[in-house]
Design a protein around this motif. Structure first.
Motif, PDB file in Angstrom:
ATOM      1  N   PHE A 128       0.833  -1.197   0.000  1.00  0.00           N
ATOM      2  CA  PHE A 128       0.000   0.000   0.000  1.00  0.00           C
ATOM      3  C   PHE A 128       0.870   1.251   0.000  1.00  0.00           C
ATOM      4  O   PHE A 128       1.874   1.312   0.705  1.00  0.00           O
ATOM      5  N   LEU A 129       0.466   2.257  -0.750  1.00  0.00           N
ATOM      6  CA  LEU A 129       1.073   3.582  -0.699  1.00  0.00           C
ATOM      7  C   LEU A 129      -0.059   4.584  -0.520  1.00  0.00           C
ATOM      8  O   LEU A 129      -1.068   4.518  -1.218  1.00  0.00           O
ATOM      9  N   LEU A 130       0.091   5.517   0.393  1.00  0.00           N
ATOM     10  CA  LEU A 130      -0.907   6.559   0.567  1.00  0.00           C
ATOM     11  C   LEU A 130      -0.292   7.755   1.265  1.00  0.00           C
ATOM     12  O   LEU A 130       0.843   7.701   1.737  1.00  0.00           O
ATOM     13  N   ALA A 131      -1.040   8.848   1.294  1.00  0.00           N
ATOM     14  CA  ALA A 131      -0.590  10.069   1.954  1.00  0.00           C
ATOM     15  C   ALA A 131      -1.540  10.383   3.102  1.00  0.00           C
ATOM     16  O   ALA A 131      -2.762  10.312   2.948  1.00  0.00           O
ATOM     17  N   VAL A 132      -0.979  10.730   4.265  1.00  0.00           N
ATOM     18  CA  VAL A 132      -1.763  11.002   5.469  1.00  0.00           C
ATOM     19  C   VAL A 132      -1.352  12.369   6.025  1.00  0.00           C
ATOM     20  O   VAL A 132      -0.154  12.656   6.125  1.00  0.00           O
ATOM     21  N   PRO A 133      -2.309  13.214   6.400  1.00  0.00           N
ATOM     22  CA  PRO A 133      -1.949  14.485   7.026  1.00  0.00           C
ATOM     23  C   PRO A 133      -1.046  14.252   8.237  1.00  0.00           C
ATOM     24  O   PRO A 133      -1.334  13.389   9.075  1.00  0.00           O
ATOM     25  N   GLU A 134       0.021  15.015   8.327  1.00  0.00           N
ATOM     26  CA  GLU A 134       1.004  14.828   9.400  1.00  0.00           C
ATOM     27  C   GLU A 134       0.369  14.896  10.784  1.00  0.00           C
ATOM     28  O   GLU A 134       0.722  14.137  11.685  1.00  0.00           O
ATOM     29  N   LYS A 135      -0.594  15.782  10.957  1.00  0.00           N
ATOM     30  CA  LYS A 135      -1.230  15.955  12.262  1.00  0.00           C
ATOM     31  C   LYS A 135      -2.077  14.751  12.661  1.00  0.00           C
ATOM     32  O   LYS A 135      -2.454  14.608  13.826  1.00  0.00           O
ATOM     33  N   ASN A 136      -2.379  13.880  11.703  1.00  0.00           N
ATOM     34  CA  ASN A 136      -3.263  12.743  11.974  1.00  0.00           C
ATOM     35  C   ASN A 136      -2.507  11.442  12.232  1.00  0.00           C
ATOM     36  O   ASN A 136      -3.091  10.357  12.194  1.00  0.00           O
ATOM     37  N   LYS A 137      -1.231  11.538  12.520  1.00  0.00           N
ATOM     38  CA  LYS A 137      -0.427  10.326  12.739  1.00  0.00           C
ATOM     39  C   LYS A 137      -1.006   9.430  13.837  1.00  0.00           C
ATOM     40  O   LYS A 137      -1.168   8.215  13.625  1.00  0.00           O
ATOM     41  N   GLU A 185       0.956  16.644   4.097  1.00  0.00           N
ATOM     42  CA  GLU A 185       0.743  15.186   4.109  1.00  0.00           C
ATOM     43  C   GLU A 185       2.071  14.440   4.032  1.00  0.00           C
ATOM     44  O   GLU A 185       3.030  14.904   3.414  1.00  0.00           O
ATOM     45  N   VAL A 186       2.085  13.262   4.633  1.00  0.00           N
ATOM     46  CA  VAL A 186       3.279  12.423   4.704  1.00  0.00           C
ATOM     47  C   VAL A 186       3.023  11.097   3.979  1.00  0.00           C
ATOM     48  O   VAL A 186       1.978  10.466   4.180  1.00  0.00           O
ATOM     49  N   CYS A 219     -12.026   9.744  10.393  1.00  0.00           N
ATOM     50  CA  CYS A 219     -11.037   9.184   9.479  1.00  0.00           C
ATOM     51  C   CYS A 219      -9.812  10.093   9.389  1.00  0.00           C
ATOM     52  O   CYS A 219      -9.942  11.290   9.164  1.00  0.00           O
ATOM     53  N   PRO A 220      -8.602   9.548   9.573  1.00  0.00           N
ATOM     54  CA  PRO A 220      -7.396  10.369   9.555  1.00  0.00           C
ATOM     55  C   PRO A 220      -6.900  10.719   8.177  1.00  0.00           C
ATOM     56  O   PRO A 220      -5.934  11.450   8.026  1.00  0.00           O
ATOM     57  N   LEU A 221      -7.544  10.177   7.108  1.00  0.00           N
ATOM     58  CA  LEU A 221      -7.117  10.483   5.763  1.00  0.00           C
ATOM     59  C   LEU A 221      -7.796  11.761   5.272  1.00  0.00           C
ATOM     60  O   LEU A 221      -8.846  12.163   5.776  1.00  0.00           O
ATOM     61  N   THR A 222      -7.201  12.371   4.274  1.00  0.00           N
ATOM     62  CA  THR A 222      -7.810  13.574   3.703  1.00  0.00           C
ATOM     63  C   THR A 222      -9.159  13.232   3.086  1.00  0.00           C
ATOM     64  O   THR A 222     -10.120  13.981   3.177  1.00  0.00           O
ATOM     65  N   ALA A 223      -9.220  12.072   2.434  1.00  0.00           N
ATOM     66  CA  ALA A 223     -10.478  11.611   1.847  1.00  0.00           C
ATOM     67  C   ALA A 223     -10.646  10.145   2.193  1.00  0.00           C
ATOM     68  O   ALA A 223      -9.702   9.381   2.151  1.00  0.00           O
TER      69      ALA A 223
END
Length: 225
Positions: A128-137, A185-186, A219-223
Motif C-alpha cells: 500500500f502507498l498513501l498520503a496522510v496528514p502529518e497531524k493525523n499520525k 501530508e506524509v 477518518c485520519p485520511l484527507t479523503a
C-alpha cells in the motif's frame, strides 16, 4: 527501532530473471552494510486505479511489471551510514546492471507507526502507498489497529504501517506524486503479509462486506472511501 528503505519500480516483464539475479547479487553487499532483511515482491495482482495506482506511481509501460520492495535496518542511523558508504564503494559498480529504468524508481526511508503479527515466512504480500496528514499520525495508527482486527480474522500473518521520515522529491517520480500528496501530508509505505494469495483473496471478499458496516467518523485520511 527498525527502519525501512522502501522501493517501488517498473521492470520489463521479460527481465524478471535478470531482476532476480540483480537483487540476489546486491543482498550480500547490503547485508555487509548492516541491513537485516531484504524483501523483493513481484506484482501478481495490481489493479488500475481511478485516481492513483502503482502503474502511475512509476510511470509504468504496458510491458512492465510492478516491483514492491524494502530493506530493513536496525535504525535510521545505520541506514543513513550505509547509503553514504555505497556512494563511494567500488563494490557497488561490480553489481549487475539494473534491468530496469532506475530514474522512475521511487524510494524513501520509513519508520513503523503500527506493527502487528509476523512479517517473515509469508508467501504473499499486499503493498500500500498513501498520503496522510502529518497531524493525523496518532489517529492513523488507531485506524490501522481496527483494520488489523479484520486482517487477522481473515488469516493475515502480519500488518505494518510505515511513516515517511526521509522521503526525497524526485525529478520524474516520487512518493508524493505517487499518492498525490498535498502540503502537510506524509507518504506512508505499508504491507500486509499472508500465507498465500488464496487466503488473501478470500479475506478480501469477506472484508468487502464487513467494511460496508464499518464507520469511520474520525477518518485520519484527507479523503475516505
Amino acid at each position: 527501532m527498525t527502519y525501512y528503505t522502501g522501493f517501488t519500480a517498473a521492470v520489463p516483464a521479460a527481465n524478471k530473471q535478470k531482476y532476480i539475479d540483480h537483487v540476489e547479487a546486491a543482498w550480500p553487499l547490503f547485508k555487509s552494510y548492516g541491513a537485516t532483511r531484504m524483501v523483493e515482491t513481484w506484482g501478481a495482482d495490481v489493479p488500475k486505479g481511478k485516481v492513483t495506482d502503482f502503474y502511475g506511481a512509476v510511470d509504468a509501460k504496458s510491458d512492465e511489471a510492478i516491483v514492491f520492495s524494502w530493506i530493513a535496518w536496525p535504525d535510521q542511523a545505520a541506514a543513513d551510514a550505509a547509503w553514504a558508504k555505497m556512494e563511494t564503494d567500488p563494490a557497488m559498480k561490480a553489481l549487475p546492471e539494473m534491468p530496469f529504468d532506475g530514474s522512475r524508481m521511487i524510494y524513501g526511508g520509513f519508520s513503523p507507526v503500527f506493527e502487528r503479527g509476523n512479517h517473515t515466512g509469508a508467501g504473499y504480500y499486499q503493498g500500500f502507498l498513501l498520503a496522510v496528514p502529518e497531524k493525523n499520525k496518532p489517529s492513523y495508527a488507531e485506524m490501522a489497529d481496527e483494520g488489523w482486527k479484520m486482517f487477522e480474522k481473515g488469516g493475515a500473518l502480519g500488518l505494518i504501517e510505515n511513516w515517511g521520515e526521509d522521503v526525497p522529491h524526485g525529478k520524474k517520480t516520487d512518493f508524493y506524486r505517487a499518492t498525490k500528496a498535498v502540503e502537510g501530508e506524509v507518504p506512508v509505505f505499508s504491507w500486509s503479509a499472508w500465507p498465500d494469495r488464496a487466503t488473501c483473496d478470500a479475506a478480501a471478499k469477506a472484508m468487502e462486506a464487513e467494511m460496508g458496516k464499518w464507520t469511520c467518523p474520525q477518518c485520519p485520511l484527507t479523503a475516505c472511501g
